[in-house]
Design a protein around this motif. Structure first.
Motif, PDB file in Angstrom:
ATOM      1  N   VAL A  87       0.803  -1.225   0.000  1.00 41.53           N
ATOM      2  CA  VAL A  87       0.000   0.000   0.000  1.00 41.53           C
ATOM      3  C   VAL A  87       0.838   1.278   0.000  1.00 41.53           C
ATOM      4  O   VAL A  87       0.317   2.359  -0.262  1.00 41.53           O
ATOM      5  N   GLU A  88       2.123   1.168   0.256  1.00 38.18           N
ATOM      6  CA  GLU A  88       2.988   2.346   0.351  1.00 38.18           C
ATOM      7  C   GLU A  88       3.505   2.767  -1.031  1.00 38.18           C
ATOM      8  O   GLU A  88       4.058   1.966  -1.768  1.00 38.18           O
ATOM      9  N   ASP A  89       3.317   4.024  -1.376  1.00 40.81           N
ATOM     10  CA  ASP A  89       3.781   4.526  -2.674  1.00 40.81           C
ATOM     11  C   ASP A  89       5.303   4.540  -2.784  1.00 40.81           C
ATOM     12  O   ASP A  89       5.841   4.459  -3.890  1.00 40.81           O
ATOM     13  N   GLY A  90       5.992   4.625  -1.669  1.00 40.46           N
ATOM     14  CA  GLY A  90       7.455   4.604  -1.698  1.00 40.46           C
ATOM     15  C   GLY A  90       7.998   3.323  -2.304  1.00 40.46           C
ATOM     16  O   GLY A  90       9.039   3.321  -2.962  1.00 40.46           O
ATOM     17  N   THR A  91       7.274   2.235  -2.117  1.00 35.48           N
ATOM     18  CA  THR A  91       7.675   0.957  -2.710  1.00 35.48           C
ATOM     19  C   THR A  91       7.710   1.069  -4.232  1.00 35.48           C
ATOM     20  O   THR A  91       8.632   0.589  -4.885  1.00 35.48           O
ATOM     21  N   LEU A  92       6.703   1.743  -4.782  1.00 39.10           N
ATOM     22  CA  LEU A  92       6.637   1.901  -6.232  1.00 39.10           C
ATOM     23  C   LEU A  92       7.794   2.762  -6.736  1.00 39.10           C
ATOM     24  O   LEU A  92       8.387   2.471  -7.781  1.00 39.10           O
ATOM     25  N   ASP A  93       8.129   3.804  -5.981  1.00 43.56           N
ATOM     26  CA  ASP A  93       9.247   4.670  -6.367  1.00 43.56           C
ATOM     27  C   ASP A  93      10.576   3.916  -6.332  1.00 43.56           C
ATOM     28  O   ASP A  93      11.396   4.036  -7.247  1.00 43.56           O
ATOM     29  N   ILE A  94      10.785   3.150  -5.264  1.00 45.51           N
ATOM     30  CA  ILE A  94      12.031   2.382  -5.149  1.00 45.51           C
ATOM     31  C   ILE A  94      12.115   1.349  -6.261  1.00 45.51           C
ATOM     32  O   ILE A  94      13.153   1.182  -6.901  1.00 45.51           O
ATOM     33  N   GLY A  95      11.012   0.651  -6.507  1.00 44.08           N
ATOM     34  CA  GLY A  95      10.993  -0.354  -7.578  1.00 44.08           C
ATOM     35  C   GLY A  95      11.280   0.252  -8.936  1.00 44.08           C
ATOM     36  O   GLY A  95      12.005  -0.324  -9.742  1.00 44.08           O
ATOM     37  N   ARG A  96      10.712   1.417  -9.194  1.00 40.73           N
ATOM     38  CA  ARG A  96      10.960   2.122 -10.453  1.00 40.73           C
ATOM     39  C   ARG A  96      12.450   2.485 -10.573  1.00 40.73           C
ATOM     40  O   ARG A  96      13.052   2.353 -11.627  1.00 40.73           O
TER      41      ARG A  96
END
Length: 194
Positions: A87-96
């Motif tokens: 649910v954390e958007d930071g995960t998406l940023d790190i993955g990107r």
């Protein structure tokens, strides 16, 4: 007849005199020097029994094999650790970010594998002979990352957290989530009372 004349049971050794780990170490040494298959099996059976009766520690002890209960514990651990990542958007940023750099992506994967390995190594998972695939690779070392990876893919996909139209970015995002889930899965498997 008094108790003393019948003979009393031998005094129990104090904790300082008797250490289960010392006994286990002695059995490991014996395992290396026995020369018949029957003796080897007896030593290994004694080690399995001793492994089951070790006193509780911060990290628990493993069963003789990676079974359905261990799978359930790994799924619960994955889910509990993974939900905040999903649910954390930071995960998406790190993955990107790691998806755009092969070195960082590889380092992230290696870091996750080492974390899981060290957690499992703390409970001596490599000594559970019944847990070896082809007598070499511990099933836990395969099963836990696979469970975490599948959970990360499924949850992030069905909850719309990744766009598979950009597969490299999606892979990075799922990888970050899967690593945290794998840590949760391994802890779920080894912590006592789970």
């Amino acid at each position: 007849m008094s108790r003393s004349s019948r003979g009393s049971p031998p005094a129990r050794a104090s904790d300082e005199e008797f250490d289960v780990e010392d006994v286990y170490d002695e059995l490991e040494e014996l395992e290396e020097i026995v020369d018949s298959p029957e003796e080897l099996e007896q030593v290994r059976e004694t080690m399995r029994v001793l492994r089951r009766t070790r006193p509780s520690r911060l990290l628990g002890r493993l069963n003789d094999s990676f079974d359905s209960r261990d799978v359930g514990e790994a799924i619960i651990g994955s889910f509990l650790f993974g939900i905040p990542m999903v649910v954390e958007d930071g995960t998406l940023d790190i993955g990107r970010f790691i998806a755009g750099n092969a070195l960082y992506f590889s380092a992230t994967l290696l870091f996750g594998f080492v974390l899981v390995y060290e957690i499992l190594h703390a409970v001596e998972f490599e000594k559970v002979e019944e847990d070896l695939v082809l007598g070499v690779v511990p099933l836990r070392l395969i099963g836990i990352p696979v469970i975490a990876g599948v959970m990360a893919i499924v949850l992030m996909t069905i909850w719309g957290r990744v766009e598979w139209t950009t597969p490299l970015t999606a892979a990075g995002q799922v990888t970050v989530t899967a690593i945290v889930m794998a840590v949760g899965a391994s802890l779920g498997d080894v912590l006592p009372g789970t």
